[in-house]
Design a protein around this motif. Structure first.
Motif, PDB file in Angstrom:
ATOM      1  N   ARG A   1       0.875  -1.163   0.000  1.00  0.00           N
ATOM      2  CA  ARG A   1       0.000   0.000   0.000  1.00  0.00           C
ATOM      3  C   ARG A   1       0.915   1.216   0.000  1.00  0.00           C
ATOM      4  NH1 ARG A   1      -2.801  -3.847  -0.472  1.00  0.00           N
ATOM      5  NH2 ARG A   1      -4.683  -4.451   0.685  1.00  0.00           N
TER       6      ARG A   1
ATOM      7  N   THR B   1      -1.420  10.932   5.030  1.00  0.00           N
ATOM      8  CA  THR B   1      -2.687  10.371   4.564  1.00  0.00           C
ATOM      9  C   THR B   1      -2.797   8.863   4.749  1.00  0.00           C
ATOM     10  OG1 THR B   1      -1.796  10.115   2.310  1.00  0.00           O
ATOM     11  CG2 THR B   1      -2.943  12.191   2.837  1.00  0.00           C
TER      12      THR B   1
ATOM     13  N   LYS C   1      -3.578   5.349   5.898  1.00  0.00           N
ATOM     14  CA  LYS C   1      -4.657   4.889   6.768  1.00  0.00           C
ATOM     15  C   LYS C   1      -4.155   3.853   7.782  1.00  0.00           C
ATOM     16  CE  LYS C   1      -8.216   5.512   3.221  1.00  0.00           C
ATOM     17  NZ  LYS C   1      -9.241   4.828   2.385  1.00  0.00           N
ATOM     18  N   LEU C   2      -4.708   3.913   8.971  1.00  0.00           N
ATOM     19  CA  LEU C   2      -4.324   2.977  10.023  1.00  0.00           C
ATOM     20  C   LEU C   2      -4.599   1.539   9.606  1.00  0.00           C
ATOM     21  CD1 LEU C   2      -3.388   2.293  12.882  1.00  0.00           C
ATOM     22  CD2 LEU C   2      -5.735   2.729  13.671  1.00  0.00           C
ATOM     23  N   GLU C   3      -5.735   1.287   8.954  1.00  0.00           N
ATOM     24  CA  GLU C   3      -6.051  -0.082   8.541  1.00  0.00           C
ATOM     25  C   GLU C   3      -5.055  -0.615   7.512  1.00  0.00           C
ATOM     26  OE1 GLU C   3      -9.390   2.547   6.676  1.00  0.00           O
ATOM     27  OE2 GLU C   3      -8.125   2.551   8.477  1.00  0.00           O
ATOM     28  N   ASP C   4      -4.525   0.277   6.662  1.00  0.00           N
ATOM     29  CA  ASP C   4      -3.504  -0.158   5.699  1.00  0.00           C
ATOM     30  C   ASP C   4      -2.187  -0.462   6.406  1.00  0.00           C
ATOM     31  OD1 ASP C   4      -5.185   0.022   3.517  1.00  0.00           O
ATOM     32  OD2 ASP C   4      -4.608   2.081   3.023  1.00  0.00           O
TER      33      ASP C   4
END
Length: 246
Positions: A99, A105, A107-110
């Protein structure tokens, strides 16, 4: 499988073996005489194609659905391999994701997903396989030359995970040295796969040899690292990238 055949047969388990580098490694190992189990996440047709190609060569193969972010799936893949083919001689941990994005920018989930697959998944794959490996076995991880130098903005997290693998390999190599199990890391540069297809022209310009690598070239290095000739190499990270990070 009979106990006699299990004693004679060499078995390899390739995590992430349905396409690209992993598929090339699975096919090369089959040509080298290994029975091969390979995992995939979401494209069973690609995994089945690799199995069919191996069987067409006269080999034996098994495809297993397993997400490397799932510890239970990793352990189950090892158990299925051993139940079908017997003790493991070589493990190739190729499963990984990428990713991209800047720190402002990302993302925490990434972040969590990349750490789960690219770092924790690598460690757990090796940890699960080792109790079922023969002494003098081989463990190979497939990292990235970004562990040496990240050349593009937005690739910080990916590079971090690959640098973690390079360090991890050194420690695990020491842990397994008493059993003469070698642990080495391959760090490819740009390789022609379905993930890089749209970027080939730009990547070609960035590589000093003016071409991207082929999955078969990485598979050839896998073949060497599982051979008896590579028995004195352990804890190493081998960069194969056309001079990209020189």
């Amino acid at each position: 499988m009979s106990s006699e055949r299990a004693a004679e047969q060499k078995t390899a388990l390739v995590f992430g073996g349905s396409r690209g580098i992993g598929a090339a490694a699975a096919l090369r190992l089959a040509k080298d005489g290994f029975t091969v189990a390979l995992t995939y996440v979401s494209q069973p047709d690609k995994a089945e194609k690799v199995v069919a190609e191996i069987e067409a060569l006269g080999g034996h193969a098994l495809d297993i659905q397993a997400d490397s972010a799932d510890p239970g799936a990793i352990r189950a893949a090892v158990v299925r391999t051993v139940e079908r083919f017997g003790p493991i001689d070589a493990v190739v941990v190729n499963a990984g994701i990428i990713r991209v994005g800047g720190i402002e920018t990302f993302k925490l989930e990434d972040l969590d997903r990349m750490l789960a697959v690219n770092v924790r998944g690598v460690y757990l794959s090796i940890q699960a396989a080792v109790p079922h490996m023969r002494d003098s076995g081989r463990v190979i991880t497939v990292g990235s030359n970004t562990a040496v130098r990240s050349s593009n903005s937005g690739t910080c997290v990916y590079a971090m995970t690959k640098a973690a693998v390079a360090t991890m390999v050194k420690g695990i190599a020491l842990d397994l040295a008493p059993r003469r199990i070698t642990v080495n890391n391959i760090q490819p540069g740009p390789i022609e796969t379905d993930m890089t297809a749209a970027m080939i022209p730009r990547l070609t310009e960035m590589v000093p040899l003016h071409r991207v690598g082929q999955p078969a070239e990485i598979a050839a290095l896998v073949s060497y690292l599982v051979s008896e000739e590579a028995g004195y190499m352990t804890g190493a990270s081998l960069t194969i990238d056309g001079g990209f990070v020189l």
